[in-house]
Design a protein around this motif. Structure first.
Motif, mmCIF file in Angstrom:
data_model
loop_
_atom_site.group_PDB
_atom_site.id
_atom_site.type_symbol
_atom_site.label_atom_id
_atom_site.label_comp_id
_atom_site.label_asym_id
_atom_site.label_seq_id
_atom_site.Cartn_x
_atom_site.Cartn_y
_atom_site.Cartn_z
ATOM 1 N N PRO A 25 0.837 -1.208 0.000
ATOM 2 C CA PRO A 25 0.000 0.000 0.000
ATOM 3 C C PRO A 25 0.869 1.254 0.000
ATOM 4 O O PRO A 25 1.949 1.274 0.590
ATOM 5 N N LEU A 26 0.405 2.305 -0.673
ATOM 6 C CA LEU A 26 1.171 3.548 -0.713
ATOM 7 C C LEU A 26 1.296 4.168 0.668
ATOM 8 O O LEU A 26 2.297 4.807 0.982
ATOM 9 N N TYR A 27 0.293 3.996 1.492
ATOM 10 C CA TYR A 27 0.308 4.562 2.832
ATOM 11 C C TYR A 27 0.016 3.473 3.847
ATOM 12 O O TYR A 27 -0.932 2.712 3.696
ATOM 13 N N GLY A 28 0.823 3.431 4.887
ATOM 14 C CA GLY A 28 0.598 2.491 5.963
ATOM 15 C C GLY A 28 -0.357 3.066 6.994
ATOM 16 O O GLY A 28 -0.893 4.171 6.826
ATOM 17 N N PRO A 29 -0.587 2.333 8.072
ATOM 18 C CA PRO A 29 -1.482 2.839 9.119
ATOM 19 C C PRO A 29 -0.902 4.084 9.777
ATOM 20 O O PRO A 29 0.318 4.233 9.898
ATOM 21 N N ARG A 30 -1.756 4.997 10.176
ATOM 22 C CA ARG A 30 -1.291 6.194 10.867
ATOM 23 C C ARG A 30 -0.656 5.803 12.204
ATOM 24 O O ARG A 30 -1.214 4.982 12.937
ATOM 25 N N PRO A 31 0.492 6.401 12.519
ATOM 26 C CA PRO A 31 1.130 6.079 13.797
ATOM 27 C C PRO A 31 0.312 6.631 14.952
ATOM 28 O O PRO A 31 -0.397 7.642 14.811
ATOM 29 N N GLU A 32 0.398 5.968 16.059
ATOM 30 C CA GLU A 32 -0.300 6.454 17.238
ATOM 31 C C GLU A 32 0.372 7.733 17.740
ATOM 32 O O GLU A 32 1.592 7.819 17.835
ATOM 33 N N ALA A 33 -0.428 8.712 18.048
ATOM 34 C CA ALA A 33 0.099 9.964 18.597
ATOM 35 C C ALA A 33 0.244 9.831 20.114
ATOM 36 O O ALA A 33 -0.524 9.116 20.749
ATOM 37 N N PRO A 34 1.222 10.496 20.700
ATOM 38 C CA PRO A 34 2.222 11.325 20.049
ATOM 39 C C PRO A 34 3.340 10.483 19.432
ATOM 40 O O PRO A 34 3.595 9.369 19.878
ATOM 41 N N VAL A 35 3.996 11.026 18.414
ATOM 42 C CA VAL A 35 5.101 10.344 17.741
ATOM 43 C C VAL A 35 6.412 10.788 18.379
ATOM 44 O O VAL A 35 6.677 11.984 18.510
ATOM 45 N N ARG A 36 7.224 9.827 18.787
ATOM 46 C CA ARG A 36 8.536 10.166 19.368
ATOM 47 C C ARG A 36 9.465 10.660 18.269
ATOM 48 O O ARG A 36 9.588 10.039 17.214
ATOM 49 N N VAL A 37 10.133 11.783 18.523
ATOM 50 C CA VAL A 37 10.992 12.439 17.540
ATOM 51 C C VAL A 37 12.432 12.448 18.048
ATOM 52 O O VAL A 37 12.706 12.921 19.152
ATOM 53 N N GLY A 38 13.342 11.923 17.240
ATOM 54 C CA GLY A 38 14.767 12.003 17.546
ATOM 55 C C GLY A 38 15.384 13.158 16.783
ATOM 56 O O GLY A 38 15.157 13.303 15.580
ATOM 57 N N VAL A 39 16.146 14.000 17.457
ATOM 58 C CA VAL A 39 16.761 15.174 16.839
ATOM 59 C C VAL A 39 18.269 14.998 16.815
ATOM 60 O O VAL A 39 18.891 14.710 17.841
ATOM 61 N N VAL A 40 18.855 15.172 15.636
ATOM 62 C CA VAL A 40 20.314 15.164 15.502
ATOM 63 C C VAL A 40 20.714 16.449 14.802
ATOM 64 O O VAL A 40 20.374 16.669 13.643
ATOM 65 N N THR A 41 21.401 17.318 15.522
ATOM 66 C CA THR A 41 21.817 18.605 14.963
ATOM 67 C C THR A 41 23.137 18.486 14.221
ATOM 68 O O THR A 41 23.334 19.105 13.173
ATOM 69 N N ASP A 42 24.045 17.686 14.746
ATOM 70 C CA ASP A 42 25.385 17.537 14.173
ATOM 71 C C ASP A 42 25.647 16.056 13.914
ATOM 72 O O ASP A 42 26.253 15.371 14.728
ATOM 73 N N PRO A 43 25.193 15.518 12.782
ATOM 74 C CA PRO A 43 25.384 14.091 12.514
ATOM 75 C C PRO A 43 26.857 13.692 12.554
ATOM 76 O O PRO A 43 27.684 14.270 11.850
ATOM 77 N N GLY A 44 27.171 12.736 13.405
ATOM 78 C CA GLY A 44 28.555 12.288 13.524
ATOM 79 C C GLY A 44 29.417 13.146 14.416
ATOM 80 O O GLY A 44 30.592 12.841 14.630
ATOM 81 N N GLY A 45 28.885 14.245 14.951
ATOM 82 C CA GLY A 45 29.629 15.083 15.880
ATOM 83 C C GLY A 45 30.864 15.735 15.286
ATOM 84 O O GLY A 45 31.906 15.809 15.945
ATOM 85 N N ARG A 46 30.773 16.263 14.083
ATOM 86 C CA ARG A 46 31.945 16.862 13.430
ATOM 87 C C ARG A 46 32.138 18.337 13.740
ATOM 88 O O ARG A 46 33.126 18.937 13.337
ATOM 89 N N GLY A 47 31.183 18.943 14.415
ATOM 90 C CA GLY A 47 31.348 20.325 14.840
ATOM 91 C C GLY A 47 31.314 21.350 13.725
ATOM 92 O O GLY A 47 31.931 22.415 13.855
ATOM 93 N N ASP A 48 30.594 21.081 12.645
ATOM 94 C CA ASP A 48 30.575 22.000 11.506
ATOM 95 C C ASP A 48 29.188 22.591 11.260
ATOM 96 O O ASP A 48 28.858 22.959 10.139
ATOM 97 N N VAL A 49 28.376 22.698 12.307
ATOM 98 C CA VAL A 49 26.998 23.152 12.139
ATOM 99 C C VAL A 49 26.931 24.677 12.189
ATOM 100 O O VAL A 49 27.329 25.299 13.179
#
Length: 250
Positions: A25-49
């Motif tokens: 199917p093009l769309y799966g079932p809607r995820p249950e709310a709330p959706v947990r969100v992972g935030v990565v500001t500096d992928p790999g920790g290279r300090g170039d943000v």
């Protein structure tokens, strides 16, 4: 987001010319709310943000948190393995067709590929087969990650968009490509991802990239930041002519 959804619905699905496509199917079932969100500001920790990139990600994370979704800082699973594997697999396959493809490209276009090939040369059969196994391991790690955190938010690029010039050295090429390491990883893993707007920085539009195993990434941020409208003043080129590719990646 509506435009992207329309394009997705046209392009997705089975096709007799692609035996790998499955009638999912093009769309799966809607995820249950709330959706947990992972935030990565500096992928790999290279300090170039860049500060503008960091601010865009923080604004996107705040929008999701205000909507009731729990947000936490995370590390990208096996990022370096994904980057190394992408170079080894892609450039090995690409090298087989390079003599033919080179004839179709301009010198500037060819130079980009040749500079990248210097950093990621083709590998032999034994290493290529090993890398296919590594990719399965990386995909497994990402699948486990998404079990606990269905949405990953991070930068399309850790730096604002560079001037549109052709790099002349491997170092110049790296300066352009290294900030875009998160999109490289999600392409390698094969998870859906989309860039969405987060506002303006120094008069230029920005976005974040959402990536996940969710079937409808990108709806969260766009709903809270609103559309970006090009501005014209006295015949000037629209200020959005050079977008800053900061993004959420699901």
């Amino acid at each position: 987001m509506a435009d992207l959804r329309a394009a997705y619905e046209v392009l997705a699905g089975t096709d007799p010319q692609d035996p790998r496509a499955v009638p999912a199917p093009l769309y799966g079932p809607r995820p249950e709310a709330p959706v947990r969100v992972g935030v990565v500001t500096d992928p790999g920790g290279r300090g170039d943000v860049h500060p503008d990139v960091r601010a865009a990600i923080e604004a996107a994370a705040a929008a999701l948190e205000d909507a009731g979704h729990p947000v936490k800082e995370v590390e990208v699973p096996r990022l370096q393995d994904a980057l190394d594997g992408y170079g080894a697999l892609l450039r090995t396959e690409f090298s087989l067709a390079w003599p033919m493809l080179r004839r179709l490209l301009t010198d500037d276009s060819a130079r980009r590929i040749e500079l990248d090939t210097q950093r990621h040369p083709a590998v032999g059969l034994e290493e290529y087969l090993r890398q296919t196994g590594v990719r399965l391991g990386v995909q497994r790690a990402w699948a486990r990650f998404f079990e606990h955190c269905p949405l990953l938010l991070g930068p399309v690029s850790t730096q604002p968009a560079p001037e549109p010039v052709i790099p002349r050295t491997p170092e110049e090429h790296d300066a352009t490509m290294t900030p875009m390491r998160l999109p490289t990883a999600t392409t390698y893993v094969g998870v859906p991802a989309v860039a969405v707007p987060t506002g303006l920085a120094a008069g230029l539009p920005q976005g974040t990239r959402e990536g996940s195993l969710l079937k409808r990434p990108g709806q969260g941020i766009g709903a809270f930041t609103g559309p970006l409208v090009p501005s014209r003043q006295c015949g000037e080129v629209p200020r959005c002519a050079r977008p800053v590719p900061v993004g959420l990646r699901e």
